[in-house]
Design a protein around this motif. Structure first.
Motif, PDB file in Angstrom:
ATOM      1  N   ASN A  46       0.815  -1.217   0.000  1.00 43.47           N
ATOM      2  CA  ASN A  46       0.000   0.000   0.000  1.00 43.47           C
ATOM      3  C   ASN A  46       0.850   1.269   0.000  1.00 43.47           C
ATOM      4  O   ASN A  46       0.321   2.360   0.175  1.00 43.47           O
ATOM      5  CB  ASN A  46      -0.935   0.005   1.207  1.00 43.47           C
ATOM      6  CG  ASN A  46      -1.947  -1.115   1.125  1.00 43.47           C
ATOM      7  OD1 ASN A  46      -2.470  -1.400   0.061  1.00 43.47           O
ATOM      8  ND2 ASN A  46      -2.195  -1.769   2.246  1.00 43.47           N
ATOM      9  N   THR A 125     -22.660  -2.081  -1.497  1.00 42.44           N
ATOM     10  CA  THR A 125     -21.352  -2.643  -1.859  1.00 42.44           C
ATOM     11  C   THR A 125     -20.228  -1.971  -1.087  1.00 42.44           C
ATOM     12  O   THR A 125     -19.407  -2.637  -0.448  1.00 42.44           O
ATOM     13  CB  THR A 125     -21.103  -2.498  -3.376  1.00 42.44           C
ATOM     14  OG1 THR A 125     -22.130  -3.193  -4.071  1.00 42.44           O
ATOM     15  CG2 THR A 125     -19.746  -3.051  -3.757  1.00 42.44           C
ATOM     16  N   LEU A 129     -17.853  -3.360   2.081  1.00 42.72           N
ATOM     17  CA  LEU A 129     -16.391  -3.331   1.973  1.00 42.72           C
ATOM     18  C   LEU A 129     -15.771  -2.588   3.153  1.00 42.72           C
ATOM     19  O   LEU A 129     -14.746  -3.007   3.692  1.00 42.72           O
ATOM     20  CB  LEU A 129     -15.959  -2.696   0.655  1.00 42.72           C
ATOM     21  CG  LEU A 129     -16.232  -3.529  -0.602  1.00 42.72           C
ATOM     22  CD1 LEU A 129     -15.881  -2.734  -1.856  1.00 42.72           C
ATOM     23  CD2 LEU A 129     -15.464  -4.832  -0.574  1.00 42.72           C
ATOM     24  N   VAL A 132     -15.976  -4.803   6.415  1.00 42.07           N
ATOM     25  CA  VAL A 132     -15.007  -5.891   6.517  1.00 42.07           C
ATOM     26  C   VAL A 132     -13.572  -5.393   6.488  1.00 42.07           C
ATOM     27  O   VAL A 132     -12.633  -6.175   6.490  1.00 42.07           O
ATOM     28  CB  VAL A 132     -15.223  -6.969   5.423  1.00 42.07           C
ATOM     29  CG1 VAL A 132     -16.572  -7.628   5.566  1.00 42.07           C
ATOM     30  CG2 VAL A 132     -15.019  -6.405   4.036  1.00 42.07           C
ATOM     31  N   GLY A 133     -13.393  -4.060   6.453  1.00 43.96           N
ATOM     32  CA  GLY A 133     -12.052  -3.486   6.526  1.00 43.96           C
ATOM     33  C   GLY A 133     -11.279  -3.517   5.227  1.00 43.96           C
ATOM     34  O   GLY A 133     -10.055  -3.499   5.238  1.00 43.96           O
ATOM     35  N   HIS A 134     -11.979  -3.549   4.109  1.00 46.07           N
ATOM     36  CA  HIS A 134     -11.309  -3.564   2.806  1.00 46.07           C
ATOM     37  C   HIS A 134     -10.680  -2.201   2.537  1.00 46.07           C
ATOM     38  O   HIS A 134     -11.307  -1.176   2.727  1.00 46.07           O
ATOM     39  CB  HIS A 134     -12.316  -3.901   1.708  1.00 46.07           C
ATOM     40  CG  HIS A 134     -11.735  -3.876   0.337  1.00 46.07           C
ATOM     41  ND1 HIS A 134     -10.907  -4.863  -0.128  1.00 46.07           N
ATOM     42  CD2 HIS A 134     -11.839  -2.980  -0.669  1.00 46.07           C
ATOM     43  CE1 HIS A 134     -10.548  -4.579  -1.364  1.00 46.07           C
ATOM     44  NE2 HIS A 134     -11.103  -3.440  -1.711  1.00 46.07           N
ATOM     45  N   HIS A 135      -9.439  -2.209   2.077  1.00 48.67           N
ATOM     46  CA  HIS A 135      -8.766  -0.970   1.692  1.00 48.67           C
ATOM     47  C   HIS A 135      -9.148  -0.654   0.249  1.00 48.67           C
ATOM     48  O   HIS A 135      -8.966  -1.484  -0.630  1.00 48.67           O
ATOM     49  CB  HIS A 135      -7.248  -1.105   1.805  1.00 48.67           C
ATOM     50  CG  HIS A 135      -6.792  -1.322   3.206  1.00 48.67           C
ATOM     51  ND1 HIS A 135      -6.773  -0.319   4.143  1.00 48.67           N
ATOM     52  CD2 HIS A 135      -6.355  -2.425   3.847  1.00 48.67           C
ATOM     53  CE1 HIS A 135      -6.328  -0.793   5.284  1.00 48.67           C
ATOM     54  NE2 HIS A 135      -6.075  -2.082   5.131  1.00 48.67           N
ATOM     55  N   PHE A 136      -9.675   0.528   0.030  1.00 48.44           N
ATOM     56  CA  PHE A 136     -10.099   0.894  -1.312  1.00 48.44           C
ATOM     57  C   PHE A 136      -8.890   1.128  -2.198  1.00 48.44           C
ATOM     58  O   PHE A 136      -7.907   1.721  -1.798  1.00 48.44           O
ATOM     59  CB  PHE A 136     -10.991   2.139  -1.290  1.00 48.44           C
ATOM     60  CG  PHE A 136     -12.327   1.851  -0.708  1.00 48.44           C
ATOM     61  CD1 PHE A 136     -13.312   1.277  -1.487  1.00 48.44           C
ATOM     62  CD2 PHE A 136     -12.583   2.091   0.619  1.00 48.44           C
ATOM     63  CE1 PHE A 136     -14.540   0.982  -0.952  1.00 48.44           C
ATOM     64  CE2 PHE A 136     -13.806   1.791   1.162  1.00 48.44           C
ATOM     65  CZ  PHE A 136     -14.790   1.238   0.375  1.00 48.44           C
ATOM     66  N   SER A 137      -8.994   0.608  -3.392  1.00 40.90           N
ATOM     67  CA  SER A 137      -7.903   0.721  -4.343  1.00 40.90           C
ATOM     68  C   SER A 137      -8.485   1.109  -5.688  1.00 40.90           C
ATOM     69  O   SER A 137      -9.690   1.288  -5.852  1.00 40.90           O
ATOM     70  CB  SER A 137      -7.181  -0.618  -4.458  1.00 40.90           C
ATOM     71  OG  SER A 137      -8.053  -1.586  -5.007  1.00 40.90           O
ATOM     72  N   SER A 140     -11.121  -1.334  -6.758  1.00 42.01           N
ATOM     73  CA  SER A 140     -12.406  -1.200  -6.064  1.00 42.01           C
ATOM     74  C   SER A 140     -13.281  -0.171  -6.754  1.00 42.01           C
ATOM     75  O   SER A 140     -14.489  -0.355  -6.899  1.00 42.01           O
ATOM     76  CB  SER A 140     -12.215  -0.767  -4.619  1.00 42.01           C
ATOM     77  OG  SER A 140     -11.256  -1.516  -3.975  1.00 42.01           O
TER      78      SER A 140
END
Length: 185
Positions: A46, A125, A129, A132-137, A140
């Motif tokens: 990251n 959506t 995200l 659940v702690g998803h890192h936006f990229s 995404s």
């Protein structure tokens, strides 16, 4: 290297390195300078910069001017340009979709019902995200056009079907068409 020591040259470096290691990455030019291509990679996936600007500036002061490039830098520049252009495209696409849906149905209330699944899908959506702690990229964000495309298609089909068969009610229409729309996506 240190004060009063012999200059560290390319020829001296090759004594300490495996044979052939520098053959493709460094060259001595006619005027006695060196040109090198050195690959470096971030250990953090990251990371936004592999080598901090302060370190690069100190190297420029110490060794003279050079061009710094890396996969991360090129990727960051490309993503920046794509995100800038995609924001503008997203706004124009949203305006066009709203206009086309309104022109198809000629009713503001029905048009909003058609557009509602898109808004709901985007909120759900990205909300999931985040939960659940998803890192936006970059990847995404590319999901937004997919959500819009599938959502508008499903919304139009379901509302059209309802308007053609209003006497059956929305639940009957949803049972008849809903499974096909869901399985298609």
């Amino acid at each position: 290297m240190g004060q009063g020591t012999e200059a560290f040259t390319l020829e001296k470096a090759t004594e300490f390195l495996p044979p052939g290691l520098l053959d493709n990455s460094i060259r001595k030019t006619r005027d006695g300078n060196y040109v090198a291509a050195i690959a470096f990679y971030a250990t953090d996936p990251n990371a936004t910069e592999v080598i901090p600007e302060a370190v690069l500036a100190s190297w420029r002061n110490q060794f003279g001017p050079f061009v710094e490039f890396s996969f991360e830098k090129i990727n960051r520049d490309v993503q920046s340009r794509v995100l800038h252009d995609s924001r503008r495209a997203l706004v124009w696409t949203a305006v066009a979709i709203v206009l086309i849906v309104y022109l198809c149905f000629r009713n503001l209330r029905v048009s909003l019902v058609v557009l509602l699944p898109i808004v709901f899908a985007i909120i759900v959506t990205f909300g999931l995200l985040l939960l659940v702690g998803h890192h936006f990229s970059f990847m995404s964000v590319t999901a937004i056009p997919l959500i819009i495309g599938i959502g508008i298609d499903n919304g139009i089909h379901l509302v059209r079907r309802y308007l053609e068969n209003e006497r059956y009610g929305i639940l009957v229409i949803a049972k008849a068409s809903g499974a096909a729309l869901i399985s298609r996506t």
